[in-house]
Design a protein around this motif. Structure first.
Motif, PDB file in Angstrom:
ATOM      1  N   LEU A  63     105.673  88.137  60.047  1.00  0.00           N
ATOM      2  CA  LEU A  63     104.535  88.996  59.711  1.00  0.00           C
ATOM      3  C   LEU A  63     104.948  90.080  58.724  1.00  0.00           C
ATOM      4  O   LEU A  63     104.164  90.528  57.899  1.00  0.00           O
ATOM      5  N   ARG A  66     106.650  87.676  55.453  1.00  0.00           N
ATOM      6  CA  ARG A  66     105.841  86.551  54.970  1.00  0.00           C
ATOM      7  C   ARG A  66     106.700  85.419  54.434  1.00  0.00           C
ATOM      8  O   ARG A  66     106.406  84.835  53.391  1.00  0.00           O
ATOM      9  N   LEU A 127      98.965  75.186  69.742  1.00  0.00           N
ATOM     10  CA  LEU A 127      98.291  75.953  68.688  1.00  0.00           C
ATOM     11  C   LEU A 127      98.886  75.616  67.321  1.00  0.00           C
ATOM     12  O   LEU A 127      98.168  75.408  66.345  1.00  0.00           O
ATOM     13  N   HIS A 129     100.416  72.903  66.553  1.00  0.00           N
ATOM     14  CA  HIS A 129     100.120  71.499  66.282  1.00  0.00           C
ATOM     15  C   HIS A 129      98.721  71.341  65.695  1.00  0.00           C
ATOM     16  O   HIS A 129      98.482  70.433  64.895  1.00  0.00           O
ATOM     17  N   LEU A 130      97.792  72.211  66.102  1.00  0.00           N
ATOM     18  CA  LEU A 130      96.389  72.041  65.726  1.00  0.00           C
ATOM     19  C   LEU A 130      96.009  72.809  64.466  1.00  0.00           C
ATOM     20  O   LEU A 130      94.849  72.847  64.090  1.00  0.00           O
ATOM     21  N   THR A 131      96.978  73.477  63.828  1.00  0.00           N
ATOM     22  CA  THR A 131      96.682  74.196  62.593  1.00  0.00           C
ATOM     23  C   THR A 131      97.478  73.557  61.467  1.00  0.00           C
ATOM     24  O   THR A 131      98.693  73.418  61.576  1.00  0.00           O
ATOM     25  N   ASP A 132      96.790  73.169  60.387  1.00  0.00           N
ATOM     26  CA  ASP A 132      97.468  72.394  59.341  1.00  0.00           C
ATOM     27  C   ASP A 132      98.105  73.252  58.257  1.00  0.00           C
ATOM     28  O   ASP A 132      99.213  72.974  57.824  1.00  0.00           O
ATOM     29  N   ARG A 136      98.769  79.804  57.520  1.00  0.00           N
ATOM     30  CA  ARG A 136      97.831  80.121  58.594  1.00  0.00           C
ATOM     31  C   ARG A 136      98.457  79.822  59.952  1.00  0.00           C
ATOM     32  O   ARG A 136      98.345  80.598  60.893  1.00  0.00           O
ATOM     33  N   THR A 139     101.001  82.493  60.783  1.00  0.00           N
ATOM     34  CA  THR A 139     100.399  83.771  61.163  1.00  0.00           C
ATOM     35  C   THR A 139      99.851  83.711  62.579  1.00  0.00           C
ATOM     36  O   THR A 139     100.146  84.576  63.414  1.00  0.00           O
ATOM     37  N   ARG A 140      99.050  82.680  62.842  1.00  0.00           N
ATOM     38  CA  ARG A 140      98.479  82.553  64.183  1.00  0.00           C
ATOM     39  C   ARG A 140      99.568  82.476  65.233  1.00  0.00           C
ATOM     40  O   ARG A 140      99.512  83.139  66.265  1.00  0.00           O
ATOM     41  N   ILE A 143     101.335  85.935  65.893  1.00  0.00           N
ATOM     42  CA  ILE A 143     100.648  86.945  66.709  1.00  0.00           C
ATOM     43  C   ILE A 143     100.453  86.454  68.146  1.00  0.00           C
ATOM     44  O   ILE A 143     100.571  87.243  69.079  1.00  0.00           O
TER      45      ILE A 143
ATOM     46  N   MET B 163      89.649  76.823  64.679  1.00  0.00           N
ATOM     47  CA  MET B 163      90.629  75.787  64.962  1.00  0.00           C
ATOM     48  C   MET B 163      89.961  74.517  65.455  1.00  0.00           C
ATOM     49  O   MET B 163      88.871  74.566  65.995  1.00  0.00           O
ATOM     50  N   ARG B 164      90.687  73.407  65.288  1.00  0.00           N
ATOM     51  CA  ARG B 164      90.227  72.183  65.924  1.00  0.00           C
ATOM     52  C   ARG B 164      90.380  72.358  67.434  1.00  0.00           C
ATOM     53  O   ARG B 164      91.258  73.079  67.880  1.00  0.00           O
ATOM     54  N   MET B 169      91.453  75.043  73.482  1.00  0.00           N
ATOM     55  CA  MET B 169      92.545  75.955  73.154  1.00  0.00           C
ATOM     56  C   MET B 169      92.289  77.377  73.641  1.00  0.00           C
ATOM     57  O   MET B 169      93.219  78.056  74.049  1.00  0.00           O
ATOM     58  N   THR B 222      97.154  93.295  66.029  1.00  0.00           N
ATOM     59  CA  THR B 222      97.368  91.966  65.445  1.00  0.00           C
ATOM     60  C   THR B 222      96.092  91.304  64.927  1.00  0.00           C
ATOM     61  O   THR B 222      96.162  90.358  64.150  1.00  0.00           O
ATOM     62  N   GLU B 229      93.410  85.592  56.905  1.00  0.00           N
ATOM     63  CA  GLU B 229      93.671  84.169  56.663  1.00  0.00           C
ATOM     64  C   GLU B 229      92.917  83.614  55.470  1.00  0.00           C
ATOM     65  O   GLU B 229      91.744  83.887  55.315  1.00  0.00           O
TER      66      GLU B 229
END
Lengths: 251, 229
Positions: A63, A66, A127, A129-132, A136, A139-140, A143, B163-164, B169, B222, B229
């Motif tokens: 964070l 970067r 989490l 795994h589910l963000t491509d 992003r 970052t997710r 946090i 999110m998917r 989730m 946060t 994003e």
């Protein structure tokens, strides 16, 4: 090559520590052979906490700077940590059955805290795994990892209280293993296993970090490849000029 | 205007917007309430028909129902922002990101409080619990518990909204984190209903307050990263 040597040293250390813990050290006076599980159990638990500490630190640095390399460190910590946490819970349950008479002991704050810890970081990995998108995702993850790290002490504290205000139970305390009055052989066995596991941990962390970096490079390569392909397609039309639309012909 | 007053103004404006959207016919609170009431009814089927047993389990069941319904409530509060790119608009406002977090948390808190008070009544009727005399302690527990839930829920709803598989989730990420809140709120509710025989009520309320404070700070610090994003 250096990493491979580290892995070899780790493997050798674990084998030596296992032989020492299984055959050289005598069984515990109260717990018998079941106490030998403690050598691997305590080592796993310690590395689980260390790993999650690394994850929180990696997230914080990401964070701040970067830089996706810190995200790779955080990922390595989370994945290796989940493995050691699962290992610690499994070992604790195997130890609990003969000593406490039950696999799951609700009275033990450490067990319940560790179970929640596992849930927290399995969620963290899902989490990711589910963000491509890499930035992003980083970052997710950073946090969520930080909030999880803040939550762990509160979980532990509340579970200790929950039990404490409830009733006080007496049972075999794993922490007593490190008590100064413990015979030297037990301490040596525990410390040996701790050292061996920590070497293996370092090896796994480095390998997982390298893997994450390679995966990222492949991802980036694929993305750049798609961009240049799209550019070429834009410059040179692939299809010949289309024939006039039937309606246009009619008009 | 001082920074804090400005933050409060922005936060209240966002909360007011959510309230207006809700009142102008989305009726989501009503359906969430009925969902929670049905959950309480099914808990009765699962554990009943022994009323004494239900009364004993009532604090835990009440908070589980609040948690399940609350997950839907906070998730929806963020989902409305994804319509027509509203979240991007919100992120573009030249205001402190913490004010946006606070605003969403306040509207979450309002929804949670309505849920909590109605469900307390439902529990009293269904499980035969006498609430008289325990009111002040119960309301305090409810308020502190709902603040914590809204603080954590707003954060995780923000994480998962784009999110998917967000329906899975949100609970998966959030439930382990609110474990201490659930534990303290259930214990405080049980103590309040029993007339606090062991003098432990204050300790649990302190734990709840401390949890709320930590999570509000963590969420506020946060949440801004999510909007970037």
């Amino acid at each position: 090559m250096k990493t491979r040597a580290l892995g070899m040293v780790g493997l050798l250390a674990v084998v030596i520590a296992a032989i020492f813990g299984l055959f050289v050290v005598p069984p515990d006076a109260n717990q018998g052979d079941a106490q030998r599980i403690m050598y691997v159990h305590v080592a796993s638990a310690w590395l689980a906490y260390l790993s999650f500490g690394v994850t929180a630190l990696g997230g914080l640095l990401f964070l701040w700077k970067r830089d996706l390399r810190f995200d790779a460190v955080a990922l390595a910590g989370a994945e290796v940590g989940v493995m050691f946490t699962a290992f610690a819970i499994w070992g604790g349950m195997m130890w609990g059955k003969p000593v406490w008479g039950t696999f799951w002991q609700w009275e033990d704050p450490r067990l319940t805290t560790t179970a929640l810890l596992l849930a927290l970081y399995v969620g963290y990995l899902l989490l990711r795994h589910l963000t491509d998108d890499p930035m992003r995702r980083a970052t997710r993850a950073a946090i969520v990892g930080l909030v999880a790290a803040v939550d762990i002490p509160i979980v532990h504290f509340s579970v200790v209280w929950w039990r404490g205000l409830h009733q006080t139970a007496t049972f075999g305390d794993p922490a007593k293993l490190l008590h100064p009055s413990a015979p030297l052989l037990f301490v040596v066995a525990l410390m040996g296993m701790l050292t061996a596991f920590t070497i293996v941990w370092a090896y796994l962390m480095i390998r997982r970090y390298q893997l994450a970096r390679t995966a990222w490079q492949i991802e980036e390569h694929g993305r750049l490849g798609r961009i240049s392909a799209a550019r070429q397609a834009a410059v040179r039309p692939v299809r010949p000029v289309a024939e006039p639309h039937p309606e246009e012909v009619g008009s | 205007m001082s920074g804090l007053a400005r933050t409060a103004t922005v936060a209240l404006a966002i909360a007011r917007k959510d309230a207006v959207a809700e009142l102008r016919g989305k009726h989501a609170t009503t359906s969430t309430l009925f969902f929670a009431a049905v959950v309480l009814l099914l808990f009765g089927f699962a554990l009943g028909p022994d009323t004494r047993r239900l009364a004993e389990a009532a604090p835990g069941l009440l908070w589980l129902a609040i948690v399940f319904a609350g997950l839907l409530a906070v998730g929806r509060l963020h989902l409305v922002e994804t319509d027509d790119g509203a979240l991007e608009q919100l992120a573009l406002y030249p205001v402190d990101r913490r004010a946006i977090y606070a605003g969403k948390a306040v509207s979450g808190l309002a929804a949670m409080l309505i849920l909590g008070i109605v469900l307390l009544g439902v529990v009293a009727v269904l499980y035969g619990i006498d609430l008289a005399g325990a009111w002040p302690a119960l309301v305090l527990t409810l308020v502190l518990g709902c603040i914590g839930f809204a603080a954590v829920g707003t954060f995780y709803a923000g994480v998962t909204v784009r999110m998917r598989a967000r329906e899975v989730m949100l609970p998966l990420l959030m439930l382990p984190v609110i474990a201490p809140l659930l534990l303290a709120a259930v214990k405080a509710t049980a103590a309040a209903l029993a007339g606090d025989p062991f003098g432990e009520l204050a300790a649990w309320l302190q734990l709840l307050a401390g949890y709320d404070l930590v999570m509000l700070i963590a969420g506020g610090a946060t949440y801004g990263f999510l909007l970037e994003e």
